[in-house]
Structure formats: structure tokens, C-alpha cells
Design a protein around this motif. Structure first.
Motif, PDB file in Angstrom:
ATOM      1  N   HIS A 281       0.823  -1.208   0.000  1.00 28.10           N
ATOM      2  CA  HIS A 281       0.000   0.000   0.000  1.00 28.10           C
ATOM      3  C   HIS A 281       0.860   1.264   0.000  1.00 28.10           C
ATOM      4  N   ILE A 282       2.006   1.163  -0.660  1.00 25.26           N
ATOM      5  CA  ILE A 282       2.897   2.308  -0.844  1.00 25.26           C
ATOM      6  C   ILE A 282       2.805   2.734  -2.306  1.00 25.26           C
ATOM      7  N   ASP A 283       2.555   4.005  -2.535  1.00 24.60           N
ATOM      8  CA  ASP A 283       2.487   4.502  -3.911  1.00 24.60           C
ATOM      9  C   ASP A 283       3.886   4.587  -4.498  1.00 24.60           C
ATOM     10  N   GLN A 284       4.068   3.902  -5.617  1.00 25.64           N
ATOM     11  CA  GLN A 284       5.354   3.881  -6.308  1.00 25.64           C
ATOM     12  C   GLN A 284       5.256   4.718  -7.574  1.00 25.64           C
ATOM     13  N   LEU A 285       6.182   5.673  -7.713  1.00 27.28           N
ATOM     14  CA  LEU A 285       6.227   6.542  -8.886  1.00 27.28           C
ATOM     15  C   LEU A 285       7.335   6.051  -9.817  1.00 27.28           C
ATOM     16  N   THR A 286       6.946   5.544 -10.976  1.00 28.11           N
ATOM     17  CA  THR A 286       7.933   5.048 -11.927  1.00 28.11           C
ATOM     18  C   THR A 286       8.497   6.202 -12.749  1.00 28.11           C
ATOM     19  N   VAL A 287       9.791   6.175 -13.022  1.00 26.80           N
ATOM     20  CA  VAL A 287      10.474   7.225 -13.778  1.00 26.80           C
ATOM     21  C   VAL A 287      11.041   6.609 -15.058  1.00 26.80           C
ATOM     22  N   ILE A 288      10.582   7.097 -16.192  1.00 25.23           N
ATOM     23  CA  ILE A 288      11.004   6.606 -17.509  1.00 25.23           C
ATOM     24  C   ILE A 288      11.637   7.750 -18.285  1.00 25.23           C
ATOM     25  N   VAL A 289      12.760   7.498 -18.938  1.00 24.49           N
ATOM     26  CA  VAL A 289      13.390   8.499 -19.802  1.00 24.49           C
ATOM     27  C   VAL A 289      13.481   7.952 -21.223  1.00 24.49           C
ATOM     28  N   ARG A 290      13.448   8.854 -22.171  1.00 27.05           N
ATOM     29  CA  ARG A 290      13.548   8.495 -23.594  1.00 27.05           C
ATOM     30  C   ARG A 290      14.619   9.368 -24.230  1.00 27.05           C
ATOM     31  N   TYR A 291      15.470   8.751 -25.037  1.00 22.85           N
ATOM     32  CA  TYR A 291      16.506   9.483 -25.755  1.00 22.85           C
ATOM     33  C   TYR A 291      16.886   8.688 -26.993  1.00 22.85           C
ATOM     34  N   VAL A 292      17.664   9.289 -27.847  1.00 21.75           N
ATOM     35  CA  VAL A 292      18.140   8.604 -29.048  1.00 21.75           C
ATOM     36  C   VAL A 292      19.437   7.891 -28.700  1.00 21.75           C
ATOM     37  N   SER A 293      19.450   6.595 -28.885  1.00 22.18           N
ATOM     38  CA  SER A 293      20.612   5.786 -28.493  1.00 22.18           C
ATOM     39  C   SER A 293      21.835   6.160 -29.318  1.00 22.18           C
ATOM     40  N   PRO A 294      22.959   6.441 -28.674  1.00 23.65           N
ATOM     41  CA  PRO A 294      24.188   6.719 -29.434  1.00 23.65           C
ATOM     42  C   PRO A 294      24.787   5.471 -30.068  1.00 23.65           C
ATOM     43  N   ASP A 295      24.254   4.289 -29.728  1.00 26.64           N
ATOM     44  CA  ASP A 295      24.794   3.042 -30.270  1.00 26.64           C
ATOM     45  C   ASP A 295      24.218   2.708 -31.643  1.00 26.64           C
ATOM     46  N   ASP A 296      22.895   2.903 -31.815  1.00 27.09           N
ATOM     47  CA  ASP A 296      22.266   2.533 -33.086  1.00 27.09           C
ATOM     48  C   ASP A 296      21.419   3.637 -33.703  1.00 27.09           C
ATOM     49  N   GLY A 297      21.321   4.797 -33.046  1.00 28.84           N
ATOM     50  CA  GLY A 297      20.571   5.916 -33.605  1.00 28.84           C
ATOM     51  C   GLY A 297      19.066   5.763 -33.530  1.00 28.84           C
ATOM     52  N   LEU A 298      18.564   4.846 -32.707  1.00 30.55           N
ATOM     53  CA  LEU A 298      17.126   4.638 -32.568  1.00 30.55           C
ATOM     54  C   LEU A 298      16.635   5.230 -31.250  1.00 30.55           C
ATOM     55  N   PRO A 299      15.423   5.788 -31.229  1.00 28.57           N
ATOM     56  CA  PRO A 299      14.878   6.255 -29.948  1.00 28.57           C
ATOM     57  C   PRO A 299      14.629   5.074 -29.033  1.00 28.57           C
ATOM     58  N   ILE A 300      14.922   5.249 -27.759  1.00 34.05           N
ATOM     59  CA  ILE A 300      14.811   4.151 -26.803  1.00 34.05           C
ATOM     60  C   ILE A 300      14.306   4.695 -25.482  1.00 34.05           C
ATOM     61  N   GLU A 301      13.507   3.895 -24.780  1.00 32.39           N
ATOM     62  CA  GLU A 301      12.965   4.281 -23.484  1.00 32.39           C
ATOM     63  C   GLU A 301      13.509   3.342 -22.416  1.00 32.39           C
ATOM     64  N   HIS A 302      13.937   3.929 -21.302  1.00 29.00           N
ATOM     65  CA  HIS A 302      14.530   3.142 -20.224  1.00 29.00           C
ATOM     66  C   HIS A 302      13.892   3.489 -18.888  1.00 29.00           C
ATOM     67  N   PHE A 303      13.715   2.471 -18.073  1.00 24.88           N
ATOM     68  CA  PHE A 303      13.261   2.642 -16.698  1.00 24.88           C
ATOM     69  C   PHE A 303      14.455   2.993 -15.820  1.00 24.88           C
ATOM     70  N   LEU A 304      14.266   3.950 -14.907  1.00 22.34           N
ATOM     71  CA  LEU A 304      15.343   4.342 -14.000  1.00 22.34           C
ATOM     72  C   LEU A 304      15.113   3.864 -12.574  1.00 22.34           C
TER      73      LEU A 304
END
Length: 757
Positions: A281-304
Motif C-alpha cells: 500500500h505504498i504509492d510507487q512513482l515510476t520514472v522513464i526516460v527516452r533518448y536517441v541511443s548513441p549506439d544505433d541511432g534509434l529512440p529508446i525508453e529506459h526505466f530508471l
């Protein structure tokens, strides 16, 4: 000494704060060293001077003022010339970025000399001949011989060194298996501990159980468990829950730091957060970031991470997220160019929502409502526009509830189904696509459901309530209006479902989102003329049934519209009062939502028009300059013209049509051809556009893993461990791609050096 103490200097380190995790004398800056212990000397003998040389610069800290002239250390000091003019490298000379001085690496290890190069550092850049003098000094040569001798192992304590290396390899072999098990369990969200954490107990957890299983096939591990297992505190085995938790934290930090390093390299990013209560019963706030990957040039979303929420206000959540990203993650928040949330008031509110608070912090963090939630609102608005539309889904849910609440009724239902029939599905308040599956299931198995309801009604052994419910549902399903609406919703929701699936792709861009809404809007407009089609399909199922006639008594209210409808037949009434309002609601809601994404994407549309005129490009660049004055200037006009010419030439012999290229296709051209230096501003603007978050589906997916990791049997889990395990599970691909050999080697070496004399 317990295990936690044994490896305390190897606790997970962030990419920005090495002081928290690495001992002072193991930093790669000689100027920060203090007195070196024997273990630390051995450490640097193995590492060598290359780890701390810094001869590449920059030497800004070395500035000294001599006779009103600034003099700095130079690279030439590290690469002097011999008498014959050949250059050579002074490997023993190292520079300290912290103090701006140079030191003799070997003398710092093995000399007691008080010369500056051996003690406090040398910075007299006018008299660099003193470095040459030190190079030829007896102290430096003696220290070098000692260093080289220790490197070869020909020392008095060479046997001890060999024992340490053997011990290190031993502990390394054990830790490699421990890390492999942790990775396997963490990426699957499995629990680690059991009721009794001892080897040989059937009540031990998965961690010890897997160690015992592997030990059956690996003699080394079996011997290790026999010698060190169940020894209690004070005996280091690296098999206990303590070392397991330590490594979980270390590995999770390494996964997160890998994401943050790529984010900093990419530059621009966008943000999404969402909240849900966990099993405690604890509210959890998920944090997601999106950026263009420097490895393959594709947009990618990651959980922090998950942040424990103390308040649900937009201001509180915004401050919490901002503090986490800037203080803990050390992210430059001024590079945030987008944010996306669901339609909750505390998230998307125009005055006190988190999006408004974030905009006050960074006015360039454009808010884009979640495309998935927006599509849900479109469908729900249409379903709520009239009673007949609401009744359809009420009957669909009633069918599911009636059969699923009794195993006997479910068995009767299945007895009338074919092998490939679809069973009834339940609706969902949050997932609109569930409506698509539910309506399709009723249509697919309509005859079987009708037969099952009829059988339950005529069976005298059934309860009276069951028989009554069965006939009531049967009568509703055999109404012609229900069948028409069922075909209508099945047809519409099938396309809604497909669009929703495509919008949930983590790599989807704002431009693709805009086009998806536009195509769905065109599809709905084209469906307005299909009433006759849905009616014909309904007649195929109910050939002897027609529209119901109005049987209710009209109130005597002067209403010209009602009077006009009263003169129409049942079919026309149904079409005007039900079918058309549903289509109108869908069209208007879609248009309203689509306009948001059109407005957000229109400033970037000129980039994909390869035949755009200079005036069109200039107008587009001007609009971008007003929106992003810190990222764009009018010099972009000429660069865009040049880039369009380059793309036309590069696609001249390809199969792609110029008009069909998306922003992602254009960025792929730059990334694949490695022409970033030729079109730096175009590359930056495309990267900015592609990093914009358009959905918070990744946040919703993280909640699925949260329920697996913190289930009803793991409610006492600490917040730190929850975040670590969640990160390793959600980012399992990155976890698998990283190497933890350096952590294993350092921990093994720390244990191997603990010799008892």
C-alpha cells in the motif's frame, strides 16, 4: 570481520561520485593519494602508471604566473627527445588533474625521497630541466628497478604474491557463478530468499537452491559449499544473503549508470512518470526516460527507478522527480525536451499538474498527452454518448459474468463450442483494447453462447435464478439493435486495437503518432456510410427479428425534434438516435485529440519535405526558432537545403520514395552514413524530435514487473532492494549485455589479500 565489511570499498559507485565507493588511494589521480599500504602498492603495481597518467590533458589546473605570464604544463614534458632527435615516452611521469602538478609514479610507490616529484608534486614549468635531472637520479632508477622487479614477481614475497593470485582466482571462480545466478533470477523477477537460509534445507530460497543444483555438476562449487556453507557470521563464503544483496545493489547501479552515460552522450531526452500502489500500500512513482541511443541511432525508453511517493500533488511529484534526476542521476535537466503522462489531473492538469510544474522549471519540456490513454478516452466518449451504446457493453460484460461465476455454467458453455471458438472475455476500465477482444469473442461464438443459454434455461435441474438470468441474457442477445451495435463496435474496435498496439511501440515517434490518428479519423469517417452493411450482417444472424417498436408513453413536452423523430420508423430512429451519435462522438473526439499531436509535430514537418522550397524551409526554421531559441538559429536554413539534396542523391538508387521518408529515416541516413559533422544542426534537431515521449506505456509495463517482484509474499522488501531488482528485471537486455568482471575481480582480490600471519 563480516562479509559486508570485507567488500565495503566496492559498494556500487555512481558515475559522478567515486569518493563514495572507491578508497582514496585507489583513485587514478596521484595528487590525491595519501600514505600507501602494502595492499595498495600491490594494487598499483598491477595497474601500472597508464591508469593515472593523464598526459592527454587538459592542463588548465596547472596554470602558474611567472613574470606576468601564464605558463602551463605541456604534453612535451611527457614526450621528450633523445640526443638523436627521436621522441620517447616518460611512462613514469604522471599528471594530477586535481593539483595541476606532475609526479613520479614509481617514486610515489617505492621511494622515500623528499624531492617534489616524489612527494608534493612538481609545478615549476620554467625549470623543466629538473624533470630530466630526476629521470637520471639514483632514487628514480632504484624505484624503477623495484617496480619492474615486482611486476615480474621476482620478489622476496613472490610466493605470497602467487598465493594471493591463486586465491583471487579461486574466489573469482565462485563469484562468477554467484553473479550468473543473480542475473538469471533478477531478470525473471524470482524471489531470492526462503524461510530458512541454510544449505540442505528444503525451505531455503531460490538463490541457495540454484547454488546447490549447480554444485551437483560442478565439483569446485560442491567443495566450496562443503567448506564454507552454513558456517555462520565471521566466515566469508560469498554465498550468503549479505553478499547476494550487495551484488544486487552493485549490478543495479551499473545498469543504471550505463543508461545515464548513454543519456548524457545523447544530450536531449524526455520524461514520463506514473504511479500505482504496491502490495504494501505504498504509492510507487515510476520514472522513464527516452533518448536517441548513441549506439544505433534509434529512440529508446529506459526505466530508471521507483520513487516512494509521500504526496499525490503535482508539485510534490515534480519536485521529487526533478531532485532525483538532477541530484542523484546528475542529469542536465535543461536538456529535457518533452514529457508525457496519462490524463489524471495531478499529472496533466493545466494549473497544478506535474506537467505545468515541470514547464516552469524548463519551459522547453513540451507536454504531450499519452497517445494510448487518449485513444481510450476517444472510445469511452463514444460509448457513453447514448444508452444503446452503453447497453451493448453492459450485455457483453453480463455474459462473461454469468458464465465465469460458475464452473458448471462454464462447462455447459464449452460443450457447445468448437475447438477453435473464443470464450467470452471481460471488459477493462483502463485497457480499451479489452473491449475489442470482448466484442469479437461474442461474435465469434455467438451461436454457441445462444445454445448454452437456451440449455440452461430449459434445464429444470438448474436453480430458478440461473434459468431466469439465462433467459434474460438470451432475450437481450436476440435483439436486432444489439446485433447491429455488436457488429459496429467489433468493426471499429478492431482498428482501434491495431492502432493502439502500434502506438505502444517504445520507438514510435510523434510524427507516426500524428499519422496514426489521422488515418484512424479517416477510417471512422468512412464508416459513417456503412450502416446498411452492419444491418445486413445482423440479419444474417437474426433473419426473423426486426427493430423494436417504441412502447413507452411519451411525455407531453413541446419539442420539435422529438415530434419529428416520432414520425419515423424504428430503423430510422435507431440510426439517428444511436448510430449517428456514436459516429459523431468518435469523429469529434478523434479530431480533438489528433489536433494536439498535429500542433506538436507541425514545426518539424518541413524536415521530411525533400522538395520543399527555400521559403517553406525558412518558415519552418523560423517557427522552430521561436519554439526552441536555444537549439535553433536561422543558419539551419542552408544546412537543411544541403541535407535535402544529400538525401535525394543517397536515395536515388534505392527503393524508398522521397515523400515516404520519416524523421526516423532521415536520422538513420545521418547515423548510418556518419555525416553528423556535415549536418550537425539537422542531426541535433532530428535527435530532439525523436526523443519526444508520446506515450507512458513503458511506465505501465514497469507496473507489471512491480507486481511480480513485490508480490503478496515479498511485502517486507526494502525500497532500495525493490528498485534494484525492478531495474534489473525491466532492463534485462542491458543487464545481459554488461560485463561484471571488474567487480568480481576487485571483490576477489580484496578477499585474497586478507592473509593471516
Amino acid at each position: 570481520m563480516n562479509e559486508a565489511t570485507n567488500i565495503k570499498i566496492y559498494k556500487p559507485e555512481s558515475s559522478t561520485s567515486r569518493e563514495d565507493s572507491v578508497s582514496k588511494n585507489k583513485q587514478n589521480d596521484v595528487g590525491l593519494w595519501g600514505d600507501l599500504s602494502k595492499g595498495e602498492i600491490l594494487y598499483w603495481v598491477e595497474k601500472g602508471p597508464s591508469e593515472s597518467q593523464h598526459s592527454h590533458g587538459s592542463f588548465t589546473k596547472s596554470r602558474k604566473l611567472f613574470a606576468n605570464q601564464d605558463i602551463y604544463c605541456s604534453k612535451g614534458l611527457f614526450y621528450p627527445k633523445r640526443a638523436n632527435g627521436e621522441k620517447y615516452c616518460r611512462e613514469w611521469l604522471v599528471y594530477s588533474p586535481a593539483t595541476g602538478r606532475v609526479y613520479c609514479f614509481v617514486c610515489k610507490l617505492f621511494s622515500n625521497s623528499s624531492t617534489p616529484l616524489s612527494s608534493d608534486g612538481f609545478c615549476d614549468w620554467r625549470n623543466t630541466y629538473l624533470v630530466q635531472s630526476h629521470e637520471n637520479s639514483v632514487d628514480r632508477r632504484t624505484a624503477s628497478v623495484t617496480y619492474l622487479t615486482r611486476r615480474r614477481g621476482s620478489t622476496i614475497d613472490c610466493q605470497l604474491a602467487e598465493q594471493i593470485n591463486n586465491k583471487r582466482q579461486y574466489w573469482k571462480n565462485g563469484l562468477e557463478r554467484v553473479v550468473a545466478i543473480i542475473i538469471t533470477m533478477a531478470e525473471r523477477g524470482l524471489p531470492f530468499r526462503g524461510d530458512k537460509e541454510t544449505f540442505g534445507s528444503p525451505h531455503s530460497g531460490n538463490f541457495l537452491g540454484l547454488l546447490e543444483l549447480i554444485a551437483k555438476f560442478i565439483p569446485f562449487l560442491a567443495t566450496h559449499i562443503k567448506n564454507f556453507g552454513n558456517k555462520g557470521s565471521g566466515v566469508t563464503s560469498y554465498l550468503s544473503k549479505t553478499i547476494c544483496d550487495e551484488f544486487i545493489q552493485i549490478m543495479a547501479h551499473k545498469v543504471r549508470d550505463s543508461t545515464l552515460d548513454n543519456l548524457r552522450t545523447s544530450g536531449y531526452f524526455s520524461l514520463s512518470v506514473d504511479s500505482t500502489p504496491d502490495r504494501s500500500h505504498i504509492d510507487q512513482l515510476t520514472v522513464i526516460v527516452r533518448y536517441v541511443s548513441p549506439d544505433d541511432g534509434l529512440p529508446i525508453e529506459h526505466f530508471l527507478t521507483f520513487l516512494e511517493m509521500g504526496s499525490h500533488t503535482g508539485e510534490s511529484m515534480a519536485k521529487m522527480v526533478h531532485n532525483y534526476l538532477t541530484n542523484e542521476c546528475k542529469i542536465d535537466f535543461s536538456k529535457c525536451r518533452g514529457q508525457s503522462y496519462d490524463n489524471a489531473v495531478n499529472m496533466s492538469g493545466k494549473y497544478k499538474g506535474i506537467q505545468e510544474i515541470i514547464l516552469k522549471i524548463n519551459k522547453y519540456a513540451m507536454y504531450i498527452p499519452c497517445t494510448g490513454h487518449s485513444l481510450n478516452f476517444v472510445g469511452r466518449a463514444a460509448a457513453d454518448c447514448c444508452l444503446d451504446a452503453v447497453n451493448v457493453f453492459g450485455i457483453v460484460q453480463e455474459i462473461y459474468n454469468f458464465f465465469s461465476s460458475s464452473t458448471h455454467r462454464w462447462a455447459v458453455l464449452l460443450s457447445f463450442f468448437k475447438d477453435d471458438s473464443i470464450v467470452p472475455k471481460s471488459l477493462s476500465k483502463t485497457r480499451w483494447e479489452a473491449h475489442s477482444m470482448a466484442t469479437s469473442a461474442i461474435l465469434d461464438s455467438y451461436d454457441g453462447i445462444i445454445s448454452a443459454l437456451h440449455q440452461l434455461h430449459i434445464d429444470t435441474t438448474e436453480k430458478g435464478e440461473t434459468r431466469n438470468q439465462a433467459i434474460n441474457i438470451l432475450n437481450k442477445m436476440e435483439e436486432f439493435e444489439f446485433m447491429v451495435m455488436l457488429y459496429l463496435w467489433s468493426y471499429l474496435l478492431d482498428e482501434f486495437h491495431k492502432t493502439s498496439q502500434s502506438l505502444q511501440d517504445p520507438q514510435i515517434s510523434l510524427d507516426v503518432c500524428r499519422k496514426s490518428y489521422a488515418s484512424l479519423s479517416d477510417f471512422v469517417k468512412g464508416s459513417r456510410d456503412m450502416f446498411d452493411h452492419f444491418e445486413e450482417k445482423a440479419k444474417e444472424n437474426l433473419p426473423d427479428v426486426d427493430y423494436k417498436k417504441s412502447s413507452y408513453r411519451r411525455r407531453h413536452i413541446n419539442n420539435d425534434e422529438d415530434d419529428a423523430l416520432e414520425n419515423l420508423g424504428p430503423r430510422d430512429k435507431f440510426r439517428i438516435k444511436t448510430f449517428i451519435p456514436v459516429m459523431d462522438a468518435l469523429e469529434s473526439s478523434l479530431a480533438q485529440r489528433a489536433s494536439i499531436y498535429n500542433d506538436a509535430a507541425k514545426n518539424f514537418s518541413f524536415l521530411t519535405k525533400l522538395e520543399a522550397t527555400e521559403e517553406e524551409i525558412r518558415e519552418g526554421v523560423s517557427a522552430l526558432c521561436q519554439t526552441y531559441p536555444e537549439d535553433v538559429d536561422m543558419n539551419l536554413v542552408g544546412e537543411v537545403k544541403h541535407f535535402h539534396q544529400y538525401v535525394r542523391h543517397s536515395q536515388a538508387h534505392g527503393s524508398a520514395e522521397h515523400d515516404s521518408l520519416t524523421h526516423q529515416d532521415l536520422y538513420r541516413v545521418i547515423f548510418t552514413d556518419r555525416v553528423q559533422t556535415a549536418f550537425p544542426n539537422v542531426e541535433a534537431i532530428l535527435r530532439l524530435f525523436l526523443c519526444m515521449m508520446v506515450a507512458n506505456c513503458s511506465g505501465e509495463r514497469s507496473f507489471s514487473q512491480l507486481k511480480r517482484i513485490k508480490n503478496e509474499f515479498r511485502t517486507t522488501m526494502t525500497q532500495d532492494k525493490l528498485c534494484s531488482l525492478s531495474l534489473m528485471c525491466i532492463e534485462s537486455d542491458k543487464l545481459r549485455s554488461l560485463s561484471f568482471d571488474d567487480v568480481i575481480s576487485d571483490v576477489a582480490l580484496a578477499k585474497a589479500r586478507k592473509k593471516v600471519f
